[in-house]
Scaffold this active site. Structure first.
Site, PDB file in Angstrom:
ATOM      1  N   GLY A 113       0.542  -1.534  -0.195  1.00 11.64           N
ATOM      2  CA  GLY A 113       0.585  -0.359  -0.043  1.00 11.64           C
ATOM      3  C   GLY A 113       1.290   0.527  -0.439  1.00 11.64           C
ATOM      4  O   GLY A 113       1.648   1.202   0.420  1.00 11.64           O
ATOM      5  N   CYS A 114       0.630   2.332  -0.143  1.00  7.06           N
ATOM      6  CA  CYS A 114       1.603   3.456  -0.462  1.00  7.06           C
ATOM      7  C   CYS A 114       1.378   4.143   0.785  1.00  7.06           C
ATOM      8  O   CYS A 114       2.694   4.373   0.877  1.00  7.06           O
ATOM      9  CB  CYS A 114       0.192   4.901  -1.478  1.00  7.06           C
ATOM     10  SG  CYS A 114      -1.500   4.856  -0.604  1.00  7.06           S
ATOM     11  N   TYR A 115       0.453   3.850   2.010  1.00  9.48           N
ATOM     12  CA  TYR A 115       0.992   4.706   3.134  1.00  9.48           C
ATOM     13  C   TYR A 115       2.213   3.739   4.028  1.00  9.48           C
ATOM     14  O   TYR A 115       2.912   4.444   4.397  1.00  9.48           O
ATOM     15  CB  TYR A 115      -0.357   4.597   3.970  1.00  9.48           C
ATOM     16  CG  TYR A 115      -1.092   5.836   3.791  1.00  9.48           C
ATOM     17  CD1 TYR A 115      -0.882   7.415   3.833  1.00  9.48           C
ATOM     18  CD2 TYR A 115      -2.403   5.408   3.183  1.00  9.48           C
ATOM     19  CE1 TYR A 115      -1.659   8.591   3.592  1.00  9.48           C
ATOM     20  CE2 TYR A 115      -3.228   6.495   2.677  1.00  9.48           C
ATOM     21  CZ  TYR A 115      -2.915   7.940   2.871  1.00  9.48           C
ATOM     22  OH  TYR A 115      -4.112   8.986   2.774  1.00  9.48           O
TER      23      TYR A 115
END
Length: 307
Positions: A113-115
């Protein structure tokens, strides 16, 4: 050697960026279905069985269903959804943490995921080194461009020009938290506070550290030097050392597959702020998928990346 790549969900935000990155490259032949065929299970099954690699740019449930279509084939899969990020049998597609050899040899890779990319890039190496405690209740504060929410959120921001800041995930239990906890080897789930800002792309992830009360924690400079050593030689991850009084995200940010890290510390060493800046559509999504695909295909890791 040319590798055939089927992108299932090529019309979505991540899929479109992957197509744009791979289309000019002679090493890959893209297998993209038209509007009608994308809805035909038989056509998709044929594509999976014809391809060397497949990239799933689908909602979580659809990504799980897609595996049934690929059953019996030799296709190697990268899943850009969150469906398999903590699933058994899947390799986490963060080569800097998981290991390049592990990603290169994998048949099933789950895109981070990006976060979590920002959080894990900062915290995981320091926990491994024993410089941060594994049993601390970490807090993650983060802002992202609205493109991370897909077409619906992009449309909302385009139509409502008065939104400056959108906090969400206020009920806790965000789907990114399990991978943060697992791949940083933490005892407790981090408290995750995400928000969206009025910018198309870009992301800042911050982890505040009260070092003076954290058992066995290293000083800010020790933490920074440990990250420098961990990412030595990486062309994707940069650990900065220049002092800053501010850190900016700009609406004009261009596509980037970099991951930039900072350790900001109080002069007396009692507090620190770990900060990551990245493109949520780059190293946070399509760029990470291309990086893993390069390794799986035996190509230079950074080929086709925007660095």
């Amino acid at each position: 050697m040319t590798h055939t790549v089927f992108i299932d969900g090529a019309a979505g935000t991540t899929g479109l960026e992957i197509v744009e990155r791979l289309a000019p490259r002679a090493e890959f032949e893209l297998l993209i279905l038209d509007e009608e065929a994308r809805k035909d299970a038989g056509a998709r099954r044929d594509a999976y069985h014809a391809a060397d690699f497949a990239v799933l740019c689908l909602p979580d449930d659809a990504a799980k269903e897609a595996l049934a279509l690929a059953e019996g084939s030799k296709v190697r899969i990268i899943d850009a959804s969150s469906a398999h990020r903590v699933a058994d049998g899947w390799t986490y597609g963060f080569p800097e943490l998981t290991g390049r050899e592990a990603v290169a040899a994998a048949t099933r890779v789950s895109n981070p995921g990006c976060y979590p990319t920002g959080f894990l890039g900062l915290v995981a190496p320091l926990v491994r080194a024993g410089l941060l405690p594994a049993d601390w209740p970490y807090t993650v504060n983060a802002v992202s461009g609205y493109s991370g929410g897909g077409k619906a959120l992009i449309q909302r921001f385009d139509e409502d020009g008065d939104i400056a800041f959108r906090a969400y995930g206020l009920g806790m239990g965000h789907k990114h938290v399990p991978e943060m906890q697992r791949y940083a080897a933490l005892t407790h789930s981090p408290l995750f506070a995400p928000a969206v800002i009025d910018a198309h792309r870009g992301m800042v992830v911050e982890v505040p550290l009260p070092l003076s009360v954290m058992p066995m924690a290293g000083s800010p400079e020790v933490l920074r030097l440990a990250l420098v050593e961990f990412y030595a030689g990486s062309q994707v991850v940069t650990v900065h050392d220049e002092p800053k009084d501010e850190l900016l995200l700009r609406r004009s940010m261009q596509p980037s597959d970099r991951l930039d890290l900072w350790v900001f510390g109080a002069k007396d060493g009692t507090q620190a702020r770990l900060v990551a800046r990245l493109d949520n559509l780059g190293k946070g999504a399509s760029g990470a998928a291309v990086q893993s695909l390069n390794l799986m295909a035996g190509l230079p890791e950074t080929a086709g990346l925007n660095l």
